[in-house]
Structures are given as structure tokens and as C-alpha cells.
Enzyme design. Structure first.
Site, PDB file in Angstrom:
ATOM      1  N   ARG A  34     -15.304   7.105  14.259  1.00  0.00           N
ATOM      2  CA  ARG A  34     -14.044   6.623  13.675  1.00  0.00           C
ATOM      3  C   ARG A  34     -13.386   5.533  14.518  1.00  0.00           C
ATOM      4  NH1 ARG A  34      -9.969   8.539   9.979  1.00  0.00           N
ATOM      5  NH2 ARG A  34      -7.857   8.171  10.730  1.00  0.00           N
ATOM      6  N   ILE A  60      -5.662   3.268   7.681  1.00  0.00           N
ATOM      7  CA  ILE A  60      -6.761   4.221   7.613  1.00  0.00           C
ATOM      8  C   ILE A  60      -6.107   5.596   7.578  1.00  0.00           C
ATOM      9  CG2 ILE A  60      -6.990   4.186  10.153  1.00  0.00           C
ATOM     10  CD1 ILE A  60      -9.928   4.889   9.813  1.00  0.00           C
ATOM     11  N   SER A  61      -6.437   6.396   6.583  1.00  0.00           N
ATOM     12  CA  SER A  61      -5.783   7.690   6.395  1.00  0.00           C
ATOM     13  C   SER A  61      -6.112   8.647   7.537  1.00  0.00           C
ATOM     14  CB  SER A  61      -6.224   8.321   5.075  1.00  0.00           C
ATOM     15  OG  SER A  61      -5.838   7.532   3.983  1.00  0.00           O
ATOM     16  N   GLN A  62      -5.252   9.646   7.715  1.00  0.00           N
ATOM     17  CA  GLN A  62      -5.522  10.651   8.738  1.00  0.00           C
ATOM     18  C   GLN A  62      -6.837  11.361   8.411  1.00  0.00           C
ATOM     19  OE1 GLN A  62      -2.098  13.327   7.057  1.00  0.00           O
ATOM     20  NE2 GLN A  62      -3.209  14.573   8.546  1.00  0.00           N
ATOM     21  N   PHE A 202       0.107   7.311   0.323  1.00  0.00           N
ATOM     22  CA  PHE A 202      -0.850   6.201   0.364  1.00  0.00           C
ATOM     23  C   PHE A 202      -0.133   4.897   0.046  1.00  0.00           C
ATOM     24  CE2 PHE A 202      -3.839   9.630   0.038  1.00  0.00           C
ATOM     25  CZ  PHE A 202      -5.055   9.149   0.512  1.00  0.00           C
TER      26      PHE A 202
END
Length: 217
Positions: A34, A60-62, A202
């Protein structure tokens, strides 16, 4: 900094305790680096339990949200997946480990070019990426077994509904407010049947069919 240790800790402390159970999903998160999908100056925070900016107003999402959306897709390794919103390419890379083919669309040219170069350099061979309006889908490659949208939409865009196979699944955040509902829809007899999973946050989906006045199935 030992990123391998941080990756293992992410899986053990963030994903498994919250109910992520699918072995293949967990293995993908243990494998994909990541920290290579975030700006270099944020690499130390790559495995933390929160989203990070990646430039161009995108994030970038958790890790947990990425894992949750992925697990609900129910991938077996034989699917053709359409991703709307390539972003950093991290979700794309995760999907590539779990599906047969991944087609990903990014509307921002700068991000699309940078991410495509990154994924190619990393050796991903089952990913195809294009820069376009994601709400229009990828008609020449349809139908798709799964569709995942990584931006919030007021409704499921009609072209994406039409490009989903019978029995297929589409995952996305639905809503226009600051908090949306993560939603899974399955196509049965040509209609989408939806179930709500949890609240989420989001960036908004942009494009021709990202508006309320565009019909869906």
C-alpha cells in the site's frame, strides 16, 4: 521502516477484528504494498486506519473500507470486474489478485497516466486502464460480472446497470450528503436489488450519469 510488519499489523488489527474473513481478501491485503500507492511523503501513514490524499482532490480510502467493499463483491478468481475511479490504483491492484480481469476507468488524466505507469512498472498484467467518463462504463468490454464504484453517486448510473451481467453485483457508496451509504446491488431478472451495508464517506462521482435526473434500472 518495516512496511511488511505494518502491513501485517493492518490486517491483524484493522481488518480481522472488524469482520473481514475471506482468506483470499486477507492474503491480498498482506501482499499488496500500500505504501507504494500513496505520495512518498505519506508512506509512513500508508497502513494507518484513515484515508489519505493522493492529489487532484482525490483520496485513497482507509484499508478497512477497501477490504469491506472487496469482500462483498464475492470474487472467486474467474470474474471480469469493472472499477470506476482508479485513483491511486490500490483498489485496482487488490482486485487484480482476486479476479480474472480488471477494467478500470479514471476520469482525471493526470491520475490515470501516473497510475497506469505505476501498475505497469509493478508488473500487473490483468489490468486495463482508460481515461474516460466512468459513468458511461466500458461498453465494448461489457458485460461485467462485478462493478465497483469508488466515488459517491446519488443513483447507480444507467449504463453501468446495463453493463452488469445477470446475477452480477455492483458495489458503491450511494448518497449526495457528506455521509453516504455503502450499498451492494445484485442484478436479478434485469432489475437491481439493493442492500445497505454501512455509512461511509467518499468524494463525489462526476460524469454524465452522476446526476439525480439520470434514470437507472
Amino acid at each position: 521502516m518495516d512496511f511488511e510488519v505494518l502491513r501485517k499489523r493492518m490486517v491483524e488489527e484493522q481488518l480481522i477484528p472488524r469482520g473481514i474473513k475471506n482468506y483470499r481478501v486477507l492474503e491480498a491485503f498482506r501482499k499488496i504494498e500500500r505504501h507504494k500507492f500513496v505520495p512518498q511523503e505519506l508512506a509512513a501513514s500508508a497502513y494507518a486506519d484513515y484515508p489519505l490524499p493522493i492529489g487532484e482532490g482525490q483520496t485513497i480510502s482507509q484499508p478497512y473500507i477497501v477490504a469491506l467493499m472487496t469482500e462483498y463483491l464475492g470474487l472467486t478468481g474467474e470474474e471480469k470486474v469493472l472499477e470506476i475511479g482508479t485513483g491511486s490504483g490500490y483498489q485496482t491492484a487488490i482486485l487484480s489478485q482476486l479476479a480474472k480481469e480488471v477494467y478500470s476507468i479514471e476520469r482525471l488524466e493526470i491520475l490515470a497516466k501516473k497510475t497506469e505507469e505505476k501498475l505497469k512498472a509493478m508488473g500487473y498484467e490483468n489490468i486495463k486502464l482508460r481515461c474516460a467518463d466512468g459513468t458511461l462504463g466500458w461498453p465494448e468490454e461489457a458485460p461485467f460480472d462485478r462493478i465497483i464504484i469508488t466515488a459517491a453517486a446519488p443513483r447507480i448510473p444507467l449504463p453501468l446497470s446495463e453493463q452488469l451481467k445477470e446475477g452480477g453485483k455492483i458495489m458503491l457508496p450511494l448518497g449526495e450528503n457528506s455521509i453516504q451509504l455503502l450499498t451492494l446491488a445484485e442484478k436479478t431478472k434485469g432489475k437491481l436489488e439493493s442492500s445497505e451495508i454501512c455509512n461511509c464517506v467518499f468524494v463525489p462521482l462526476l460524469g454524465k450519469y452522476a446526476c439525480k435526473d439520470r434514470d437507472t434500472l
